[in-house]
Design a protein around this motif. Structure first.
Motif, mmCIF file in Angstrom:
data_model
loop_
_atom_site.group_PDB
_atom_site.id
_atom_site.type_symbol
_atom_site.label_atom_id
_atom_site.label_comp_id
_atom_site.label_asym_id
_atom_site.label_seq_id
_atom_site.Cartn_x
_atom_site.Cartn_y
_atom_site.Cartn_z
ATOM 1 N N MET A 20 0.828 -1.206 0.000
ATOM 2 C CA MET A 20 0.000 0.000 0.000
ATOM 3 C C MET A 20 0.862 1.255 0.000
ATOM 4 N N VAL A 21 2.000 1.181 0.688
ATOM 5 C CA VAL A 21 2.949 2.307 0.661
ATOM 6 C C VAL A 21 3.477 2.497 -0.757
ATOM 7 N N LEU B 174 -8.047 9.665 3.415
ATOM 8 C CA LEU B 174 -8.710 8.420 3.031
ATOM 9 C C LEU B 174 -7.630 7.345 2.907
ATOM 10 N N SER B 175 -7.449 6.619 3.966
ATOM 11 C CA SER B 175 -6.366 5.637 4.030
ATOM 12 C C SER B 175 -6.563 4.520 3.005
ATOM 13 N N ALA C 204 -7.682 -0.218 -0.791
ATOM 14 C CA ALA C 204 -6.598 -0.915 -1.495
ATOM 15 C C ALA C 204 -6.202 -2.216 -0.806
ATOM 16 N N PHE C 205 -6.493 -2.346 0.475
ATOM 17 C CA PHE C 205 -6.174 -3.588 1.181
ATOM 18 C C PHE C 205 -6.845 -4.770 0.468
ATOM 19 N N ASP D 131 -16.549 14.453 -2.038
ATOM 20 C CA ASP D 131 -16.092 14.577 -0.650
ATOM 21 C C ASP D 131 -15.636 13.208 -0.155
ATOM 22 N N PHE D 132 -15.235 13.153 1.104
ATOM 23 C CA PHE D 132 -14.687 11.921 1.681
ATOM 24 C C PHE D 132 -15.666 10.754 1.551
#
Length: 397
Positions: free
Chosen positions: A274-275, A298-299, A304-305, A357-358
């Motif tokens: 993910m990084v 938005l992690s 993406a996990f 938005d988020f």
């Protein structure tokens, strides 16, 4: 059938007709164009790409006979023989080596597998249909794994195992009969395709106790088994179970770290991937990166996990997943290309994501919109070519 498609069919058929397969050419073709449908081409090529078939075609019968015999021995040793031995043991035997003790421990894993595979690829009916090649020993009267789940009343509790290894049992609410109808067991002597997948996953879990079974593995085996059991020569369909097991094992050897919680933060873990994805997005679309990461926070863990862990198998319809996997499996550094593809998924939605938005962006990325996967692959290949020379710097910075 267009002239271009006919030309590609002729090209891949010529590659497969050689006495010694040129794996490099096969990889280049599958990566760029995908695999043409029909005549078992995709099943054959995926087996080549996963090193299940050797380059020398003359060696194929011997190699396949050996691996299929090995798989049949796994079925006997893990499913058939323990069942017979348990019948000669007492359920209350306190010996830790008791067959019944192992039987009860396995039920926790089996119940989760059973729950997941019954609803595998619900948009198509294939996995609920009967396989023309049920396991001979089980079809002749030995209890199947799914019958074992129902007989021991494991359906009365939902047993969930998280990636941290925590098991939770909760009393299940009654599910309407009409909802369960597609997943009911077939008449004695028949097996649905999902039951075959269940057996593959259970055997894998027993042979790999360090990882066992983790929810999501069913989504990885699904496309492999589907390809091997469809549009292939009859003699290959008959052995789709064994072939799918070994090819699934080959893929899991590369991605199993994604399913082990303790390795999340390692250099090969899912967090590192993910990084890499965020580093690549920052390099190719900084405004979008800054919006998602800095402003909206938005992690990638929120979307993406799943993309990376399950190789996009839940984000698209099965035919599109299969086309994506043609390219993933063709790349030697296939899971670097997976990162490029995930980045392309973000970049092609650039305008919409910048407007939202988020909450709306979260919904969009967790329920990715329909898209022509060829457009997505083209963008991923474009990103790969653009940053390939800086590859190590971009993905590791």
């Amino acid at each position: 059938m267009t002239a271009v498609y006919k030309q590609r069919v002729a090209e891949v058929d010529e590659l497969l007709s050689e006495k010694k397969i040129d794996a490099k050419k096969i990889r280049a073709f599958a990566f760029a164009h995908g695999v043409p449908e029909g005549a078992g081409r995709r099943a054959t090529i995926w087996k080549i790409l996963l090193d299940y078939l050797p380059p020398d075609v003359a060696d194929w019968p011997k190699c396949l006979a050996k691996t299929r015999k090995t798989y049949n021995e796994f079925v006997d040793d893990i499913i058939i023989n323990p069942h017979e031995q348990a019948n000669n043991d007492h359920p209350l035997n306190p010996n830790p080596d008791s067959q019944w003790n192992a039987y009860f421990k396995d039920n926790t894993i089996l119940s989760q597998i059973d729950k997941d595979v019954r609803r595998l690829c619900p948009d198509i009916s294939f996995f609920q249909q009967a396989t023309p090649y049920p396991c001979p020993s089980l079809a002749s009267g030995i209890e199947t794994l799914s019958e074992r789940v129902e007989r021991t009343c494991l359906e009365s509790a939902q047993v969930q195992t998280s990636r941290m290894g925590i098991t939770k049992n909760t009393v299940a609410s009654k599910v309407p009969d009409e909802e369960l109808e597609p997943y009911k067991l077939l008449p004695k002597g028949q097996e649905a395709h999902w039951q075959v997948v269940e057996r593959i996953l259970f055997i894998y879990a027993k042979l790999n106790p360090g990882i066992g079974y983790v929810q999501g593995m069913n989504e990885v085996i699904g496309p492999i088994y589907y390809v091997f059991a469809n549009n292939t020569p009859v003699e290959w369909q008959e052995h789709a179970e064994a072939d799918a097991f070994f090819c699934f094992t080959s893929i899991m050897a590369e991605i199993k770290d994604n399913f082990i919680k303790t390795l999340d933060d390692s250099a090969c873990g899912i967090v590192a991937m993910m990084v890499q994805l965020m580093n690549l997005l920052q390099r190719c679309d900084k405004p979008l990166h800054d919006l998602l990461v800095e402003k909206q926070q938005l992690s990638p863990q929120f979307y993406a996990f799943r993309w990376l862990t399950l190789l996009l198998s839940q984000e698209f319809q099965l035919p599109d997943v299969i086309r994506l996997w043609d390219s993933f499996l063709a790349e030697r550094s296939r899971f670097d290309f997976l990162v490029y593809t995930c980045c392309a998924m973000l970049v092609v939605q650039h305008d919409l994501l910048l407007e939202n938005d988020f909450a709306h962006n979260m919904k969009l990325l967790q329920n990715y919109p329909d898209i022509d996967v060829h457009v997505l692959l083209h963008k991923a290949m474009e990103l790969k070519q653009q940053y390939e020379l800086e590859h190590q710097d971009v993905l590791s910075r």
